[in-house]
Design an enzyme around this catalytic site. Structure first.
Site, mmCIF file in Angstrom:
data_model
loop_
_atom_site.group_PDB
_atom_site.id
_atom_site.type_symbol
_atom_site.label_atom_id
_atom_site.label_comp_id
_atom_site.label_asym_id
_atom_site.label_seq_id
_atom_site.Cartn_x
_atom_site.Cartn_y
_atom_site.Cartn_z
ATOM 1 N N TYR A 142 0.821 -1.217 0.000
ATOM 2 C CA TYR A 142 0.000 0.000 0.000
ATOM 3 C C TYR A 142 0.855 1.267 0.000
ATOM 4 C CZ TYR A 142 -4.641 -1.974 0.754
ATOM 5 O OH TYR A 142 -5.838 -2.606 0.596
ATOM 6 N N LYS A 190 3.160 -15.377 2.798
ATOM 7 C CA LYS A 190 3.414 -16.101 1.552
ATOM 8 C C LYS A 190 4.919 -16.300 1.488
ATOM 9 C CE LYS A 190 1.876 -17.752 -2.403
ATOM 10 N NZ LYS A 190 0.952 -18.889 -2.510
ATOM 11 N N ASP A 222 -2.996 -18.217 0.628
ATOM 12 C CA ASP A 222 -3.986 -18.915 -0.211
ATOM 13 C C ASP A 222 -4.672 -20.025 0.588
ATOM 14 O OD1 ASP A 222 -1.480 -20.134 -0.149
ATOM 15 O OD2 ASP A 222 -1.526 -20.820 -2.232
ATOM 16 N N ASP A 246 -6.285 -7.001 4.059
ATOM 17 C CA ASP A 246 -7.406 -6.340 3.391
ATOM 18 C C ASP A 246 -8.354 -7.389 2.834
ATOM 19 O OD1 ASP A 246 -8.890 -4.228 2.142
ATOM 20 O OD2 ASP A 246 -7.931 -4.758 0.240
#
Ligand code: IPM
Ligand code: MG
Length: 355
Positions: A142, A190, A222, A246
């Site tokens: 972001y 991740k 995931d 988010d």
């Protein structure tokens, strides 16, 4: 005691739901002998319309000088349909996060027994869901630099950047939440692909040494997205970086079928911001039909976290539960016999006053 609250109602249904929250705050003040001073300021699309800036300097200064910020919602369809607009309401939100150092967004998601049938998931799956989702809010993709376009315009890039310090403070906060709950913490990342995620893991493992009672586990994002739908009840505290948070916090927010009821706190270095997690719902603006419970429960979080008024916070939460039990609710929860936004606000303020 005396508390200063900055009120940023924003766009869409923001002003209507904020009015209900203020009623409840006033009622708690009367009942428990506190004084709450409200000062209103502009943010979002309405601030752009009036000043050209989605987060005017005056608003920012007010937030910094307040004990807490009560936030409604921002966003206006006229900007959603124009991604090329130079100034956008969301920029106000992102600037506020950065300027106030709002490093952690805390979203509790739990079931209300009487609303379980509203969930898009089967009752057996959603029963007992009680998740504390903690999202890092001022770092990652972001805010990472560089961000932009190549000269020929054919390539674009965003950067995901984290410093150890940014990871440490939010993981530490998540550990503190875990200590007050079941002492389980899931760190979502991740790390099989991203360097920032490997820093997250390494840092989380180091912080865990200060919390030997906590069982910390790691999950790829995931897989976490899948497990949140399959076995949501097995999660307790989750901590993750900005972008993953988010996405996962929106996913988590619909599990219990009560989007309009969910509060949030954005914990800051200077002051903290309390807001419902739903958006500005422009189709309902001005109709007195929006659900004010997410905002009222955000007030309970404000009392808890910013003012340390535990008893008062509990009374507000009980009032909300009672209004649901009494089926005195807005149309999203009862189509056949809906109450208006302001009727629900009055009911809850009255309950707090008489409790
Ligand atoms: C949120 C929103 C914001 C975000 C948008 C409006 C910039 O989706 O608060 O989750 O992406 O953080
Ligand atoms: Mg979001």
């Amino acid at each position: 005691m005396d508390f200063k609250i900055a009120v940023l109602a924003g766009d869409g249904i923001g002003p209507e739901i904020i009015d209900q929250a203020k009623k409840v705050i006033e009622a708690a003040g009367k009942k428990f002998n506190h004084t709450f001073n409200f000062t209103h300021a502009l943010v979002g699309a309405i601030a752009i319309d009036k000043t050209g800036n989605p987060l005017p300097e005056e608003t920012l200064n007010l937030c910094k000088a307040s004990d807490a910020v009560l936030f409604g919602a921002i966003g206006d369809p006229k900007y959603d349909n124009d991604p090329s607009a130079k100034v956008r309401p969301e920029q106000g939100l992102l600037a506020m996060r950065k300027e106030l150092g709002l490093y952690a967004n805390v979203r509790p998601v739990s079931t209300f027994a009487s609303l379980i049938d509203k969930s898009p998931l089967k009752k057996e799956i959603v029963q007992g869901v009680d998740i504390m989702m903690i999202r890092e809010l001022t770092g990652g993709i972001y805010f990472g630099k560089p961000q932009g376009r190549s000269e020929d315009g054919n390539t674009a890039y965003d950067s995901c950047v984290y410093s150890k310090y940014e990871v440490e403070r939010v993981v530490r906060l998540a550990c503190e939440y875990a200590m007050k709950r079941s002492k389980r913490l899931t760190v979502v990342d991740k790390a099989n692909v991203l360097a920032t995620s490997r820093l997250w893991r390494e840092t989380a493992v180091a912080i865990a040494k200060d919390f030997p009672e906590i069982t910390m586990d790691f999950m790829f994002v995931d897989n976490a997205a899948m497990q949140l739908i399959q076995w949501p009840a097995k999660f307790d505290v989750i901590v993750t970086e900005n972008m993953f948070g988010d996405i996962l916090s929106d996913e988590a927010s619909v599990l219990t079928g009560s989007l309009g009821l969910l509060p949030s706190a954005s914990v800051g270095l200077l002051t903290s911001v309390f807001e419902p997690i739903h958006g500005s719902y422009p189709q309902a603006a001005g109709k007195n039909i929006a659900n004010p419970l997410g905002t009222i429960l955000s007030v309970a979080m404000m009392f808890d976290l910013a003012f340390n008024l535990k008893k008062e916070a509990e009374v507000i939460r009980t009032a909300v539960e009672k209004s649901i039990e009494a089926d005195f609710v807005t149309e999203d929860l009862n189509k056949a016999n809906p109450k208006s936004t302001s009727q629900v606000g009055d009911w809850i303020a009255d309950y707090v006053l008489k409790s």
